[in-house]
Design an enzyme around this catalytic site. Sequence first.
Site, PDB file in Angstrom:
ATOM      1  N   LYS A  18       0.958  -1.232   0.030  1.00  0.00           N
ATOM      2  CA  LYS A  18       0.129   0.087   0.028  1.00  0.00           C
ATOM      3  C   LYS A  18       0.774   1.312  -0.090  1.00  0.00           C
ATOM      4  CE  LYS A  18      -2.392  -0.748   3.631  1.00  0.00           C
ATOM      5  NZ  LYS A  18      -2.606  -1.701   4.606  1.00  0.00           N
ATOM      6  N   ASP A  72       6.981   3.391   6.110  1.00  0.00           N
ATOM      7  CA  ASP A  72       6.363   3.797   4.884  1.00  0.00           C
ATOM      8  C   ASP A  72       6.440   5.351   4.591  1.00  0.00           C
ATOM      9  OD1 ASP A  72       5.315   1.763   3.391  1.00  0.00           O
ATOM     10  OD2 ASP A  72       3.591   1.384   4.850  1.00  0.00           O
ATOM     11  N   GLU A 142      -3.004   6.629   3.779  1.00  0.00           N
ATOM     12  CA  GLU A 142      -2.999   5.355   3.711  1.00  0.00           C
ATOM     13  C   GLU A 142      -3.606   4.706   5.239  1.00  0.00           C
ATOM     14  OE1 GLU A 142       1.133   3.686   3.316  1.00  0.00           O
ATOM     15  OE2 GLU A 142       0.316   1.850   3.925  1.00  0.00           O
ATOM     16  N   ILE A 150     -10.060  -6.045  13.813  1.00  0.00           N
ATOM     17  CA  ILE A 150     -10.795  -5.274  14.321  1.00  0.00           C
ATOM     18  C   ILE A 150     -10.289  -3.871  14.585  1.00  0.00           C
ATOM     19  CG2 ILE A 150     -11.385  -5.296  16.841  1.00  0.00           C
ATOM     20  CD1 ILE A 150     -11.539  -8.544  16.661  1.00  0.00           C
ATOM     21  N   GLU A 151      -9.190  -3.811  14.960  1.00  0.00           N
ATOM     22  CA  GLU A 151      -8.574  -2.719  15.272  1.00  0.00           C
ATOM     23  C   GLU A 151      -8.445  -1.445  14.336  1.00  0.00           C
ATOM     24  OE1 GLU A 151      -4.501  -3.647  16.695  1.00  0.00           O
ATOM     25  OE2 GLU A 151      -3.879  -4.020  14.414  1.00  0.00           O
ATOM     26  N   THR A 192     -10.437 -11.329  -3.595  1.00  0.00           N
ATOM     27  CA  THR A 192     -10.639  -9.788  -3.996  1.00  0.00           C
ATOM     28  C   THR A 192     -12.256  -9.489  -3.678  1.00  0.00           C
ATOM     29  OG1 THR A 192      -8.718  -9.724  -5.294  1.00  0.00           O
ATOM     30  CG2 THR A 192     -10.435  -8.238  -5.696  1.00  0.00           C
ATOM     31  N   GLN A 193     -12.920 -10.624  -4.283  1.00  0.00           N
ATOM     32  CA  GLN A 193     -14.518 -10.415  -4.402  1.00  0.00           C
ATOM     33  C   GLN A 193     -14.528 -10.249  -2.734  1.00  0.00           C
ATOM     34  OE1 GLN A 193     -16.864 -13.146  -6.432  1.00  0.00           O
ATOM     35  NE2 GLN A 193     -15.029 -13.497  -7.835  1.00  0.00           N
ATOM     36  N   CYS A 382      25.570   6.654  13.162  1.00  0.00           N
ATOM     37  CA  CYS A 382      24.809   6.680  14.496  1.00  0.00           C
ATOM     38  C   CYS A 382      26.071   5.737  15.395  1.00  0.00           C
ATOM     39  CB  CYS A 382      23.435   6.514  14.522  1.00  0.00           C
ATOM     40  SG  CYS A 382      22.891   7.323  15.907  1.00  0.00           S
ATOM     41  N   GLN A 386      29.842   5.674  16.612  1.00  0.00           N
ATOM     42  CA  GLN A 386      30.218   5.511  18.128  1.00  0.00           C
ATOM     43  C   GLN A 386      31.141   4.595  18.126  1.00  0.00           C
ATOM     44  OE1 GLN A 386      26.418   5.421  20.222  1.00  0.00           O
ATOM     45  NE2 GLN A 386      25.868   7.466  19.751  1.00  0.00           N
ATOM     46  N   HIS A 508      21.891  10.396  10.882  1.00  0.00           N
ATOM     47  CA  HIS A 508      21.285   9.399   9.678  1.00  0.00           C
ATOM     48  C   HIS A 508      21.128   9.986   8.543  1.00  0.00           C
ATOM     49  CE1 HIS A 508      20.146   6.155  13.010  1.00  0.00           C
ATOM     50  NE2 HIS A 508      20.197   7.339  13.652  1.00  0.00           N
ATOM     51  N   GLU A 510      20.680   8.366   5.879  1.00  0.00           N
ATOM     52  CA  GLU A 510      19.977   7.643   5.056  1.00  0.00           C
ATOM     53  C   GLU A 510      18.046   8.243   4.968  1.00  0.00           C
ATOM     54  OE1 GLU A 510      21.200   7.029   7.913  1.00  0.00           O
ATOM     55  OE2 GLU A 510      20.036   5.350   9.176  1.00  0.00           O
TER      56      GLU A 510
HETATM   57  N1  GLN Z   1      22.392   3.787  20.798  1.00  0.00           N
HETATM   58  C1  GLN Z   1      23.240   4.952  20.327  1.00  0.00           C
HETATM   59  C2  GLN Z   1      22.664   6.134  21.127  1.00  0.00           C
HETATM   60  O1  GLN Z   1      21.371   6.113  21.694  1.00  0.00           O
HETATM   61  C3  GLN Z   1      22.879   4.962  18.920  1.00  0.00           C
HETATM   62  C4  GLN Z   1      21.571   5.133  18.111  1.00  0.00           C
HETATM   63  C5  GLN Z   1      21.410   4.743  16.716  1.00  0.00           C
HETATM   64  O2  GLN Z   1      22.231   4.244  16.222  1.00  0.00           O
HETATM   65  N2  GLN Z   1      20.316   5.342  16.369  1.00  0.00           N
HETATM   66  O3  GLN Z   1      23.253   7.352  21.157  1.00  0.00           O
END
Ligand code: GLN
Length: 547
Positions: A18, A72, A142, A150-151, A192-193, A382, A386, A508, A510
């Site tokens: 979806k 999503d 969506e 049910i939910e 589907t029906q 992240c 570290q 991050h 990404e």
């Molecule tokens: N656990 C680490 C922190 O809280 C890194 C978190 C993560 O990788 N998103 O700082």
Amino acid sequence: METKYIFVTGGVVSSLGKGIISSSLACLLKARGLRVTIQKFDPYINIDPGTLNPYEHGECYVTVDGHEADLDLGHYERFTDIHTTRDNNVTTGRVYQSVINKEREGVYLGKTVQIIPHITDEIKRNIKALGKTGRFDYVITEIGGTVGDIESLPFLESVRQLRWELGKNAVCIHLTYVPYLRAAKELKTKPTQHSVKQLQELGIQPDILVLRTEKEIPADIRGKIARFCNVDIDAVVQSVDLPSIYEVPLLMHRQHLDELVLRKSDVPVEGEPDLAAWTHFLDRMKAADKTVTIGLVGKYVELQDAYKSINESLFQAATYSDHRLNLKYIHSEKLTDDNVAEKLGEMDGVIIAPGFGSRGIEGKFTALKYCRENDIPTFGICLGMQCMVIEFARNVLGLEDANSTEMNPNTPHNVIDLMEDQKSVTRKGGTMRLGAYTCELRLGSKIAQAYGKTEVSERHRHRFEFNDKYRGEFEAAGMACVGENPDTRLVEVVEMPKKRWYIGTQYHPEYQSTVLNPNPIFISFVKAAIAYHAEKKLEAAAENQKL
Ligand code: GLN
């Protein structure tokens, strides 16, 4: 124009896509010059997915405004380049929390508070909230879950009411499944029906059906479904499995899904969507004939949805370098000094994944030591960043037992430590450092070169940080702190300038990589991996000649 509302529901089974259909439709409407947003309503009781284990619900996506959201929303952003916010993801928990708060405040004036009308009114208010801002021509909603759950019932009841109130300004799309029975060599329409009947029993007549299928559905079977379900034959669209999700918008356009939605919502159909840039991406994706191999070291490798945004960012970056992505998942718990060369030796680049807690952490250090010593392009995100810091502290600075206080609160060398403003935090949900923050990059650093600028904004989700006390020691020994927050001076990026590509980001990237705007740091990392691959090949050829 008045805001139009598109509702996307699902039937028969979950995981039909979806999110991809909603994103593809949004992509097409946006390419027609319309202002679009997409939102997800999830029927579970959690206030948001931030506290959910990735095994439950895949990756937790983070919006610019720091909302921990359903994955999503990542698709929505990747397909449309829009920025979603906390208003784009509402759960049953949020709805109930708001209604219960109002009840305590006396808002309901002594009335009995009930699912209908109070919960449904709250859902309807949330569904219309983004539309009310006047910023959008189309709001696609969506509804999570499957018809019959049910939910999901209060959400579907709200859709029924809105459909009635909004008239031509609402369109319902129902996504179902048409299985192919191999033994009988037949496509089956009955599920589907049944699913559409169930929806009709709830008072919702779908305008458009999207049928997910492994095999092309012939016109006569589509006709049969149309007849049984009170849907026009041209509004029965099929979604055949494709090698890439990014081909779905074109598949939908070829079957006129965008036109159908315009016509059904009384908007004139003019011209064609501008899909030039999108098609260009697909052309490069299909033409790519070389491969770049990236290893992703993490602890959720059985479940690829756990690293969804990283996978997609890498895929986009590889495509823009005209390469196919060969992504290998490497279980951090299974990495040891004895097998690390065998597991990572063939990689052109290595990503050390984000995460929480100590499971699999030692494997990440093992991987990093190997990558650093062998100068393999390496990207820590992240927790991965570290870990880069901890491994460097232990093996280069000689700070034995250096650690993050997340893993060992009593470590003698807390090179990663809890952020000051986190020390009093006890509640879990939504309390990390979340959302987009500005980061200043050191001029001339690899990371600044990757972005082509020295100020960026990226999204965060963490509680721990690089301990500033150690900054001098790291810098002197070859790990530079090349990115920091301009207000708090928190270290956001480390890199080893002498290495091919050895960079860790506390943020991050990404979460901000889309098909039409891939994140520059992933592009730079993948390019480094490709260059490293070429170098290895040259070396091997030279070696061969010597023999
Ligand atoms: N656990 C680490 C922190 O809280 C890194 C978190 C993560 O990788 N998103 O700082």
